[in-house]
Design an enzyme around this catalytic site. Structure first.
Site, PDB file in Angstrom:
ATOM      1  N   LYS A 150      81.362 -39.831  90.939  1.00 27.59           N
ATOM      2  CA  LYS A 150      81.326 -41.074  92.069  1.00 27.59           C
ATOM      3  C   LYS A 150      80.600 -41.004  93.246  1.00 27.59           C
ATOM      4  O   LYS A 150      79.713 -41.728  93.327  1.00 27.59           O
ATOM      5  CB  LYS A 150      82.839 -41.449  92.071  1.00 27.59           C
ATOM      6  CG  LYS A 150      83.392 -42.087  90.963  1.00 27.59           C
ATOM      7  CD  LYS A 150      84.954 -42.050  91.173  1.00 27.59           C
ATOM      8  CE  LYS A 150      85.481 -42.576  89.452  1.00 27.59           C
ATOM      9  NZ  LYS A 150      87.240 -42.693  89.698  1.00 27.59           N
ATOM     10  N   GLN A 164      91.753 -41.609  93.358  1.00 27.01           N
ATOM     11  CA  GLN A 164      91.439 -40.870  92.221  1.00 27.01           C
ATOM     12  C   GLN A 164      92.755 -40.815  91.626  1.00 27.01           C
ATOM     13  O   GLN A 164      93.751 -39.898  91.999  1.00 27.01           O
ATOM     14  CB  GLN A 164      90.716 -39.605  92.393  1.00 27.01           C
ATOM     15  CG  GLN A 164      90.564 -39.000  91.065  1.00 27.01           C
ATOM     16  CD  GLN A 164      89.676 -39.968  90.001  1.00 27.01           C
ATOM     17  OE1 GLN A 164      88.839 -40.606  90.520  1.00 27.01           O
ATOM     18  NE2 GLN A 164      89.963 -40.129  88.748  1.00 27.01           N
ATOM     19  N   ASP A 208      88.535 -50.587  92.283  1.00 27.80           N
ATOM     20  CA  ASP A 208      88.934 -49.882  91.041  1.00 27.80           C
ATOM     21  C   ASP A 208      89.477 -51.176  90.143  1.00 27.80           C
ATOM     22  O   ASP A 208      89.386 -51.251  89.093  1.00 27.80           O
ATOM     23  CB  ASP A 208      90.005 -48.904  91.231  1.00 27.80           C
ATOM     24  CG  ASP A 208      89.415 -47.478  90.640  1.00 27.80           C
ATOM     25  OD1 ASP A 208      88.590 -47.531  89.874  1.00 27.80           O
ATOM     26  OD2 ASP A 208      90.004 -46.729  91.152  1.00 27.80           O
TER      27      ASP A 208
END
Ligand code: NAP
Length: 282
Positions: A54, A98, A121
């Site tokens: 990422k 995460q 997200d």
């Protein structure tokens, strides 16, 4: 026997990243910039790989990334405090935590603490709700990436019967909703579904997100179907594989995604897309 076309997620994700790189430069020229905050708690090796990918994607596109590597024993309250600080920082346009988090931290509570305007997200209940009723908001990255894979491969979705295997909040459910939005007729299946092979064999587009290594073989696939494999596993030789028996499936399907190089790279490309969207709007 005809072999399926391999849907090249690596190539398609590269195209998307190149488009986003241009868009980011154009936004910067107009004075619009912003950073993605990436938070990792603990040192799970798989998570570390995802976080690194990422950060690299941000660097490629030209978005600043801020890394927060917190120890495994970080308290829930401390993580909530960090998220609150990042919510307040105007230069931070995206916040990504995460997953999975250590067991002593409630994931739902953390997700809900993120400002929906920075929820790149797409996991916040407000983002999920907006997607469900077709309002503007961040789309969950893996399902959105699969829609792009299909569209950019010239695969028609409207009117097709799509069977989704799996009903998780991060893949199966949002996947089904996005296919519905694209005018597919959608069937959602899960571990309690009876006669799974029979239902899957009716699919024009079969999307497999069950988390079972090399489970789906010929008996689940209609001749000429499109097969999308979301699963990621390591086999006995430590090689990456999906939920689908690739060789067997590709002799029946008309098009199929490989693992690796199919859905995986699309997820990160769509995360970048959400970050650029946030910079544009913010
Ligand atoms: P998950 O939360 O474990 O959900 C799996 C789903 O599959 C559940 O809904 C489960 O049903 C269903 N299922 C399990 N066994 C089944 C069976 N025998 N028959 C029918 N349905 C069955 O997994 P996930 O988070 O959705 O992820 C799925 C896979 O995709 C994993 O391998 C994961 O690593 C991978 N993944 C890849 C990406 C990517 O970027 N490529 C992103 C996310 C996830 P129940 O609800 O009844 O338990």
């Amino acid at each position: 026997m005809a072999m399926a076309v391999i849907i090249d997620g690596k190539k398609i994700s590269q195209q998307i990243k190149d488009e986003l790189k241009e868009k980011t430069a154009a936004l910067r020229a107009k004075g619009k910039t912003g950073a993605l905050a990436v938070i990792q708690v603990g040192e799970d090796p798989a998570s570390s790989v995802y976080v690194r990918n990422k950060k690299n994607a941000c660097a490629y596109i030209g978005i600043e990334s801020l890394a927060y590597e917190l120890p495994e024993e970080t308290k829930e309250a401390e993580l909530l405090k960090l998220i609150e600080e990042l919510n307040q920082k105007t230069e931070v346009k995206g916040i990504l935590v995460q997953l999975p988090l250590p067991a002593h931290i409630c994931e739902d509570k953390i997700i809900q603490a993120i400002d929906p305007k920075k929820d790149v997200d797409g996991f916040h209940p407000q983002s999920v709700g907006a997607m469900t009723i077709g309002e503007k908001g961040f789309l969950s990255c893996t399902p959105a990436g699969i829609i792009q894979l299909l569209k950019r491969s010239g695969i028609e979705i409207t009117g097709k019967h799509c069977v989704v295997i799996g009903r998780s909040n991060i893949v199966g459910k949002p996947m089904a909703l996005l296919m519905l939005r694209e005018n597919a007729t959608v069937t959602i299946t899960h571990s309690k579904t009876k006669d799974l092979p029979k239902i899957c064999k009716q699919a024009d587009i079969l999307i497999v997100a069950m988390g079972k290594p090399q489970y789906i073989g010929a008996e689940y696939i209609k001749e000429g179907a499109v097969v999308i494999d979301v699963g990621i596993h390591r086999d006995e030789n430590n090689k990456l594989c999906g939920d689908v028996k690739f060789e067997e499936a590709s002799s029946i399907a008309s098009a199929i995604t490989p693992v690796p190089g199919g859905v995986g790279p699309m997820t990160i490309a769509m995360l970048m897309n959400n970050c650029v969207q946030s910079i544009e709007e913010g």
